[in-house]
Motif scaffolding. Structure first.
Motif, PDB file in Angstrom:
ATOM      1  N   LEU A 136       0.826  -1.216   0.000  1.00 44.42           N
ATOM      2  CA  LEU A 136       0.000   0.000   0.000  1.00 44.42           C
ATOM      3  C   LEU A 136       0.854   1.258   0.000  1.00 44.42           C
ATOM      4  N   ASP A 137       1.865   1.291   0.842  1.00 45.22           N
ATOM      5  CA  ASP A 137       2.739   2.460   0.912  1.00 45.22           C
ATOM      6  C   ASP A 137       3.471   2.696  -0.399  1.00 45.22           C
ATOM      7  N   LEU A 138       4.016   1.634  -0.962  1.00 44.57           N
ATOM      8  CA  LEU A 138       4.748   1.787  -2.210  1.00 44.57           C
ATOM      9  C   LEU A 138       3.812   2.169  -3.350  1.00 44.57           C
ATOM     10  N   ASP A 139       2.618   1.606  -3.355  1.00 43.89           N
ATOM     11  CA  ASP A 139       1.657   1.974  -4.385  1.00 43.89           C
ATOM     12  C   ASP A 139       1.249   3.440  -4.251  1.00 43.89           C
ATOM     13  N   GLU A 140       1.120   3.913  -3.048  1.00 38.13           N
ATOM     14  CA  GLU A 140       0.794   5.331  -2.826  1.00 38.13           C
ATOM     15  C   GLU A 140       1.879   6.216  -3.438  1.00 38.13           C
ATOM     16  N   HIS A 141       3.104   5.773  -3.339  1.00 37.90           N
ATOM     17  CA  HIS A 141       4.239   6.541  -3.850  1.00 37.90           C
ATOM     18  C   HIS A 141       4.403   6.389  -5.367  1.00 37.90           C
ATOM     19  N   LEU A 142       4.375   5.166  -5.868  1.00 37.61           N
ATOM     20  CA  LEU A 142       4.656   4.915  -7.281  1.00 37.61           C
ATOM     21  C   LEU A 142       3.422   4.924  -8.176  1.00 37.61           C
ATOM     22  N   GLY A 143       2.257   4.738  -7.604  1.00 38.49           N
ATOM     23  CA  GLY A 143       1.037   4.676  -8.408  1.00 38.49           C
ATOM     24  C   GLY A 143       0.197   5.926  -8.296  1.00 38.49           C
ATOM     25  N   CYS A 144       0.841   7.047  -8.006  1.00 37.31           N
ATOM     26  CA  CYS A 144       0.080   8.280  -7.753  1.00 37.31           C
ATOM     27  C   CYS A 144      -0.752   8.729  -8.949  1.00 37.31           C
ATOM     28  N   GLU A 145      -0.331   8.408 -10.167  1.00 42.66           N
ATOM     29  CA  GLU A 145      -1.113   8.783 -11.348  1.00 42.66           C
ATOM     30  C   GLU A 145      -2.467   8.067 -11.373  1.00 42.66           C
ATOM     31  N   ALA A 146      -2.530   6.902 -10.744  1.00 44.18           N
ATOM     32  CA  ALA A 146      -3.764   6.107 -10.740  1.00 44.18           C
ATOM     33  C   ALA A 146      -4.737   6.588  -9.673  1.00 44.18           C
ATOM     34  N   ARG A 147      -4.383   7.620  -8.929  1.00 43.77           N
ATOM     35  CA  ARG A 147      -5.203   8.077  -7.804  1.00 43.77           C
ATOM     36  C   ARG A 147      -5.589   9.548  -7.931  1.00 43.77           C
ATOM     37  N   LYS A 148      -5.815  10.001  -9.131  1.00 40.97           N
ATOM     38  CA  LYS A 148      -6.053  11.430  -9.359  1.00 40.97           C
ATOM     39  C   LYS A 148      -7.335  11.963  -8.739  1.00 40.97           C
ATOM     40  N   ASP A 149      -8.408  11.205  -8.779  1.00 42.52           N
ATOM     41  CA  ASP A 149      -9.672  11.687  -8.219  1.00 42.52           C
ATOM     42  C   ASP A 149     -10.246  10.651  -7.260  1.00 42.52           C
ATOM     43  N   LYS A 150     -11.347  11.021  -6.614  1.00 39.20           N
ATOM     44  CA  LYS A 150     -11.951  10.157  -5.600  1.00 39.20           C
ATOM     45  C   LYS A 150     -12.373   8.808  -6.176  1.00 39.20           C
ATOM     46  N   GLU A 151     -12.983   8.812  -7.345  1.00 32.05           N
ATOM     47  CA  GLU A 151     -13.430   7.567  -7.962  1.00 32.05           C
ATOM     48  C   GLU A 151     -12.237   6.684  -8.335  1.00 32.05           C
ATOM     49  N   ALA A 152     -11.175   7.298  -8.848  1.00 34.18           N
ATOM     50  CA  ALA A 152      -9.968   6.537  -9.201  1.00 34.18           C
ATOM     51  C   ALA A 152      -9.338   5.936  -7.955  1.00 34.18           C
ATOM     52  N   ARG A 153      -9.340   6.663  -6.853  1.00 35.29           N
ATOM     53  CA  ARG A 153      -8.792   6.140  -5.589  1.00 35.29           C
ATOM     54  C   ARG A 153      -9.607   4.940  -5.118  1.00 35.29           C
ATOM     55  N   LYS A 154     -10.929   5.044  -5.235  1.00 39.92           N
ATOM     56  CA  LYS A 154     -11.806   3.945  -4.825  1.00 39.92           C
ATOM     57  C   LYS A 154     -11.539   2.703  -5.681  1.00 39.92           C
ATOM     58  N   GLU A 155     -11.437   2.879  -6.986  1.00 40.65           N
ATOM     59  CA  GLU A 155     -11.156   1.758  -7.885  1.00 40.65           C
ATOM     60  C   GLU A 155      -9.788   1.147  -7.583  1.00 40.65           C
ATOM     61  N   ARG A 156      -8.827   2.009  -7.272  1.00 42.78           N
ATOM     62  CA  ARG A 156      -7.482   1.519  -6.960  1.00 42.78           C
ATOM     63  C   ARG A 156      -7.491   0.674  -5.690  1.00 42.78           C
ATOM     64  N   GLU A 202     -10.011  -1.032  -4.516  1.00 48.27           N
ATOM     65  CA  GLU A 202     -10.657  -2.302  -4.856  1.00 48.27           C
ATOM     66  C   GLU A 202      -9.685  -3.236  -5.563  1.00 48.27           C
ATOM     67  N   LEU A 203      -8.882  -2.679  -6.447  1.00 47.03           N
ATOM     68  CA  LEU A 203      -7.885  -3.485  -7.146  1.00 47.03           C
ATOM     69  C   LEU A 203      -6.861  -4.026  -6.151  1.00 47.03           C
ATOM     70  N   LEU A 204      -6.401  -3.198  -5.243  1.00 43.26           N
ATOM     71  CA  LEU A 204      -5.447  -3.656  -4.223  1.00 43.26           C
ATOM     72  C   LEU A 204      -6.060  -4.741  -3.345  1.00 43.26           C
ATOM     73  N   ARG A 205      -7.312  -4.580  -2.958  1.00 39.68           N
ATOM     74  CA  ARG A 205      -7.981  -5.607  -2.143  1.00 39.68           C
ATOM     75  C   ARG A 205      -8.093  -6.935  -2.884  1.00 39.68           C
ATOM     76  N   SER A 206      -8.254  -6.870  -4.195  1.00 40.36           N
ATOM     77  CA  SER A 206      -8.447  -8.100  -4.966  1.00 40.36           C
ATOM     78  C   SER A 206      -7.175  -8.942  -5.068  1.00 40.36           C
ATOM     79  N   ILE A 207      -6.068  -8.435  -4.578  1.00 32.56           N
ATOM     80  CA  ILE A 207      -4.831  -9.218  -4.550  1.00 32.56           C
ATOM     81  C   ILE A 207      -4.889 -10.277  -3.456  1.00 32.56           C
ATOM     82  N   PHE A 208      -5.752 -10.072  -2.465  1.00 33.02           N
ATOM     83  CA  PHE A 208      -5.793 -10.935  -1.289  1.00 33.02           C
ATOM     84  C   PHE A 208      -7.117 -11.680  -1.190  1.00 33.02           C
ATOM     85  N   PRO A 209      -7.076 -12.948  -0.806  1.00 35.27           N
ATOM     86  CA  PRO A 209      -8.303 -13.760  -0.728  1.00 35.27           C
ATOM     87  C   PRO A 209      -9.365 -13.169   0.196  1.00 35.27           C
TER      88      PRO A 209
END
Length: 149
Positions: free
Chosen positions: A27-47, A49-56
């Motif tokens: 999560l921390d590294l994604d916050e740092h390196l994936g900042c383009e994927a988090r431009k707005d509230k909806e994009a943050r929410k989708e991101r 969900e994608l991060l959660r889907s990595i784990f059972p």
């Protein structure tokens, strides 16, 4: 108080600690390196969900489930069981800076299993190197649960 805890319980606790560390570091590294994927509230929410889907468990919280009894998610024992989690992991990493061109294509479940495993390995190496490059230390990653006889 457990003076001499059962080996199986000790193994499960250590695994869970590593799993939780991996989640928070990702999560921390994604916050740092994936900042383009988090431009707005909806994009943050989708991101998220994608991060959660990595784990059972579909959760990023600490101790949100019983201790693990078997390998699952990214460490699942079969290719078919691992692939959906790895596809999500791949999607997260693909939005990071310096993601390898050789991995830009999504994994194809109909493709050669060996080639997909090699792509998964390359994703893992990219994650470990990215973490080291940004923190100066290797990440904590959960390994397989081993049976203790």
């Amino acid at each position: 108080m457990l003076d001499n805890p059962p080996a199986d319980l000790t193994r499960q606790i250590v695994y869970e600690i590593c799993e939780q560390s991996f989640r928070y570091e990702l999560l921390d590294l994604d916050e740092h390196l994936g900042c383009e994927a988090r431009k707005d509230k909806e994009a943050r929410k989708e991101r998220m969900e994608l991060l959660r889907s990595i784990f059972p468990s579909k959760s990023l919280k600490v101790w949100n489930r019983d201790l693990p009894q078997e390998n699952d998610g990214l460490n699942a024992p079969s290719f078919a069981a691992t692939l959906p989690y790895f596809e999500s992991f791949h999607k997260v990493l693909s939005m990071w800076e310096h993601f390898p061109e050789s991995l830009k294509q999504p994994f194809d479940a109909t493709g050669c299993e060996h080639n997909i495993w090699m792509g998964m390995k390359e994703c893992c190496l990219f994650y470990v190197q990215s973490y080291f490059d940004n923190t100066g230390r290797p990440p904590i990653v959960p390994h397989l649960l081993y049976s203790v006889a």
